[in-house]
Design an enzyme around this catalytic site. Structure first.
Site, short mmCIF file in Angstrom:
data_model
loop_
_atom_site.label_atom_id
_atom_site.label_comp_id
_atom_site.label_asym_id
_atom_site.label_seq_id
_atom_site.Cartn_x
_atom_site.Cartn_y
_atom_site.Cartn_z
N THR A 1 0.91 -1.16 0.04
CA THR A 1 -0.01 0.21 0.00
C THR A 1 0.92 1.20 0.09
O THR A 1 0.47 2.19 -0.48
CB THR A 1 -0.94 -0.04 1.04
OG1 THR A 1 -1.71 -0.78 1.15
CG2 THR A 1 -1.78 1.38 1.16
N CYS B 1 -5.53 -9.01 3.73
CA CYS B 1 -4.98 -8.77 2.09
C CYS B 1 -3.66 -8.16 2.34
O CYS B 1 -2.92 -7.83 1.46
CB CYS B 1 -5.62 -7.82 1.31
SG CYS B 1 -6.76 -8.65 0.21
N PHE B 2 -3.07 -7.92 3.71
CA PHE B 2 -1.59 -7.77 3.91
C PHE B 2 -1.11 -6.46 3.38
O PHE B 2 -0.05 -6.30 3.03
CB PHE B 2 -0.69 -9.00 3.66
CG PHE B 2 -1.52 -10.29 3.83
CD1 PHE B 2 -1.52 -10.67 5.23
CD2 PHE B 2 -1.98 -10.89 2.72
CE1 PHE B 2 -2.00 -11.94 5.14
CE2 PHE B 2 -2.58 -12.29 2.89
CZ PHE B 2 -2.78 -12.56 4.16
N CYS B 3 -2.07 -5.45 3.43
CA CYS B 3 -1.67 -4.23 2.74
C CYS B 3 -1.12 -4.43 1.23
O CYS B 3 -0.12 -3.55 0.96
CB CYS B 3 -0.69 -3.58 3.79
SG CYS B 3 -1.18 -3.13 5.17
N ASN B 4 -1.70 -5.16 0.45
CA ASN B 4 -1.37 -5.36 -0.88
C ASN B 4 -2.51 -5.84 -1.49
O ASN B 4 -2.70 -7.04 -2.02
CB ASN B 4 -0.13 -6.56 -0.94
CG ASN B 4 0.53 -6.62 -2.38
OD1 ASN B 4 -0.20 -6.32 -3.20
ND2 ASN B 4 1.74 -7.20 -2.08
#
Length: 884
Positions: A153, A422-425
């Protein structure tokens, strides 16, 4: 049928055979020093815990912290901007650490400069703000900011800076960039044309894919081109995920900018990262702000400013976190001493990842369906193309995805810590899970935001599960995780107790705990005051003195008859009227229940329900998730004497006033379910009592009587006109209702595995206590309460807000504090997508001009929804577990 040890082991690969058969042969460990010794001496706090979120943050070794603390105790480090001896020591030490950072990445001050930042995100933001962008204009197309869609992100967020500068941002999918490479790159323009920036991760933080470092030279030289744009391309390498377990040689792969976060490598210190800048590029960087320490000279009354010469001095605004920088030296020392270097870490962690990947990939249900769906761009054949990260979703036998939140909760019951979401992705999440742009927007409209627990919407996943290994990870960690998957998906765990209690737990046997059981009906009736006492205590304001005195307690024989009759109807499957069979309040959040037969109702729910909570030394609320022994504290409220008595085994009972002394109360800020609440500390006496009981500093705090916490509109329900629902220290709603028929169905499912067919493994009372309801009713059938829109109990009217989505606390036996995962697992299997049990209630209107009560034996009149589904509400609703 329970899954035996042999069957468990059969689901695991033989590690030695697997390692020996791999080509080249896999490396496990660090030579002569055993991993067992490493874990015992450096990471003893991990005992009993399987930590598999090293891509999020790894764990620091004990010797690193000891060495750093010893350094601080022996030296005086002053502000590096001063000129005294202590400051000079700091400045020299920080410069030495800069050299150490560069050496770690196989380069030197001749080629790169180190700018310390608060983390990789701050480093990326610095590049976005300082890069020499050329805005688009009628005369030229301007600069381009190009980024891989499989980026964190913090990289994608750079486009907001470039947009403000009128620079075009272009996302590129990984497969498209590779296609450009195979068909040849577009020609670059001559010097003097626009400068462009391409950013990609050395390792995807989503899947662990390692993108080719040769892209750096390919793009800089013009052999590759992310997009067709004339000009000169520079490369920003996001190395935060990659360098946590792998060496990066900047003498070979000379990116223009490299961002890192040091806690990913060492675990400590946090909040410190760096931007490594190629010295050839440094003169191009622009700066629109100058802070303390960055100016060689400036005038306050005139627009005059001269920056310092070095790159670091120009861009490190203010005083850097110099003690944290000094801590890095001890991190490098510990890492080299314990592992021998990053190449060893790279091989060791990849070995664990490949082994786990192979085992996971081989797991199948009896019908041949896979147990997991792995999201990867590789077959884990080489550490050069795959990091020690495995991203997946768990499937059921029909191939449907089990929500990541449910998997996370189950894992925690086995003391396994993973990462979900979503793991900042978002880009990688969309690509691997097949989520379209329209679906992302739809999910957001449905209430799903990044980082929440809304894992399935309309049956489609919003995220996944990620495990990742660190340099101290062991084969036992990997196999414990695999056993967890096998046990919960391929074996029936019913009838098997979890072998270990929670950390720090010292639960009393149930027989010894019997002295702490909730008061009986007769106990409670004798304690309820008459109306004048309630008025004097301020329970109700504005009461008329002519209000009739209400009998607070029905005859004990009548209550027992009602309970017996309602229980018989439930067991016989009767279709009689709905009756309140039990009432509970929980004066202290997460502590034991206080059972009553008739109790006053206030504007926040049952009077004094969750009015207090136990907090740690930092003022953080404790729940049974962190401290299961909270359930062994028995609260007992005496409204006549206006006190609460707390009891616990081995402790003398202690009294706490029901109301605060407004003159002595010390107001403090606390937090409950993301809400800030005003509370006051109940004093040192009760604090010492709690601290002795738990062996650590604790305090008892109470919500201030003059503080109003309004309920949030989370359930799609509008409050009645002119009313605002208020909450005590509950998580979500004023009440939680439980249906005995629902409990009975769960009980029958849990007890079916009893070999003798006689022993009741989970008595009804045990199950009811685990779900920590306020109101328990009989019912005509299981889960009919989820079809209700509203209910009336006497003169009281409640709106049904929706089902309660359960967490791991239902696995804690409320009589002993011990844990058994069977309840959550069986409920997960039977309720499918969401572990819902019980429903939330909220007052629709409440007239406190006269006393209001809830009573056992009262009739419950439900109103059905017009278009209700039998068992499920939309899974997009974000509903937290009210039990605490």
């Amino acid at each position: 049928m329970a899954c035996g040890v042999a069957q468990l082991e059969a689901g695991l690969l033989n590690f030695e055979r697997f390692r020996d058969s791999s080509t080249p042969r896999l490396v496990y460990g660090y030579g002569q020093r055993s991993l067992h010794e490493l874990r015992e001496h450096e990471f003893s706090r991990l005992a009993g815990t399987v930590y598999l979120d090293h891509a999020g943050a790894t764990v620091f070794p004990q010797s690193q912290l000891t060495s750093f603390t010893d350094d601080l105790l022996k030296n005086v480090y002053g502000n590096p901007h001063s000129q005294n001896i202590s400051s000079k020591l700091t400045l020299d030490t920080v410069d030495q650490v800069r050299y150490r950072v560069l050496a770690h990445f196989h380069t030197s001050p001749d080629d790169y400069s180190v700018i310390f930042t608060s983390g990789s995100t701050a480093a990326l933001k610095l590049v976005a703000e300082a890069f020499p962008w050329e805005p688009q204009s009628p005369e030229n197309t301007g600069s381009r900011f190009c980024y891989l869609t499989d980026n964190h992100t913090s990289v994608v967020g750079m486009r907001e800076v470039t947009r403000a500068m009128k620079v075009t941002s272009i996302p590129v999918r990984p497969e498209d960039l590779q296609l450009v490479e195979t068909r040849g790159a577009a020609a670059h323009g001559s010097d003097g044309q626009a400068l462009h920036l391409f950013c990609y991760p050395a390792q995807s933080n989503f899947s662990g894919t390692r993108y080719p470092l040769c892209w750096i030279e390919g793009i800089k030289s013009g052999r590759m081109c992310p997009v067709d744009a004339p000009g000169k391309w520079f490369v920003l390498l996001d190395a935060a995920s990659y360098v946590s377990t792998s060496p990066l040689d900047l003498s070979v792969h000379q990116a223009d900018f490299v961002s890192v976060s040091f806690y990913k490598i060492f675990g400590f210190p946090t909040g410190l990262g760096a931007l490594l800048v190629n010295n050839h590029v440094a003169p191009l960087l622009r700066k629109s702000y100058f802070g303390g320490g960055t100016a060689a000279g400036y005038l306050a009354g005139e627009d005059f400013y001269v920056p310092r010469q070095s790159v670091a001095e120009r861009f490190e605004d203010g005083t850097i976190s110099f003690l944290d920088v000094i801590a890095l030296k001890h991190g490098f020392d510990a890492l080299d001493r314990l592992t021998g270097g990053m190449e060893n870490i790279k091989q060791h962690t990849f070995t664990l990842a490949k082994y786990t990947y192979a085992a996971l990939s081989s797991l199948q249900y009896p019908n041949g369906a896979p147990v997991v769906r792995i999201y990867s761009d590789s077959e884990f054949c080489s550490p050069d193309i795959q990091g020690p990260v495995i991203n997946f979703n768990v499937l059921d036998e029909q191939g449907d995805i089990i929500g990541y939140s449910q998997v996370d909760k189950m894992a925690s019951l086995y003391n396994i810590q993973v990462r979900t979401g979503c793991f900042c992705n978002t880009g990688a999440c969309q690509r691997h899970l097949g989520i379209s742009d329209e679906m992302v927007k739809k999910h957001l409209q449905a209430g799903h935001i990044c980082g929440d627990n809304v894992d399935l919407i309309d049956g489609q996943p919003t995220g996944s599960v990620r495990i990742s290994f660190g340099y101290m990870s062991t084969l036992e960690d990997a196999q414990a995780f695999l056993r967890f998957i096998i046990t919960t998906r391929l074996c029936s765990s019913r009838g098997q107790s979890f072998p270990q209690t929670l950390a720090g737990e010292a639960a009393a046997p149930s027989a010894e705990h019997s002295a702490l059981n909730v008061p009986t009906v007769t106990d409670v009736c004798s304690l309820l005051p008459q109306e004048d006492t309630l008025m004097e205590s301020g329970v109700w304001n504005g009461f008329s003195t002519t209000t009739n005195v209400v009998e607070l307690c029905p005859p004990v024989s009548e209550v027992n008859r009602r309970q017996q009759t309602s229980s018989e109807e439930v067991l016989a499957g009767g279709h009689g009227a709905h009756i309140v069979t039990n009432l509970y309040l929980y004066p202290v959040k997460s502590c034991a229940a206080f059972e009553v037969t008739r109790w006053p109702v206030g504007n926040q729910g049952l009077l004094y329900d969750r009015s207090w909570m136990v907090v740690n030394h930092n003022g953080i609320c404790l729940s049974q998730k962190q401290e299961p022994r909270l359930c062994l504290i028995q609260p007992f409220i005496d409204l006549q004497q206006r006190i609460m008595v707390l009891k616990a085994k081995g402790m003398e009972p202690i009294e706490v006033p029901l109301e605060e002394n407004s003159e002595q109360a010390q107001i403090c800020q606390s937090k409950v379910c993301a809400d800030r609440v005003n509370t006051y500390d109940c004093g040192e006496k009760i604090s010492r009592w709690l601290s002795e009981l738990f062996g650590r500093e604790c305090h008892l705090i109470k919500q201030s009587s003059n503080f109003q916490r309004n309920a949030k509109k989370k359930h799609g329900k509008d409050q009645s006109p002119g009313t605002t629902a208020t909450l005590s220290l509950v998580n979500e709603a004023q009440y939680l209702l439980l249906n005995r028929s629902s409990v009975l169905e769960l009980q029958q499912q849990l007890n079916v595995s009893d070999e003798n067919g006689k022993e009741e493994l989970f008595p009804m009372s045990d199950l009811i206590s685990r779900f920590r309801a306020n109101i328990v009713t009989n019912g005509t059938k299981a889960f009919e309460e989820e079809k209700w829109d509203s209910i009336s109990v006497g003169s009281l009217h409640f709106q049904v807000l929706g089902p309660c989505h359960r967490c791991q606390m239902i696995c804690i036996d409320q009589q002993t504090g011990q844990r058994n995962q069977d309840v959550f697992q069986k409920l997960s299997e039977s309720r499918k997508r969401k572990v819902n049990f019980g429903v939330y209630l909220m007052h629709t209107s409440l007239d406190l001009s006269s006393p209001c009560f809830l009573s056992v034996g009262s009739q419950v009149l439900p109103v059905l929804k017009e278009h209700a589904e039998c068992h499920h509400l939309p899974t997009s609703e974000k509903q937290q577990d009210v039990i605490s």
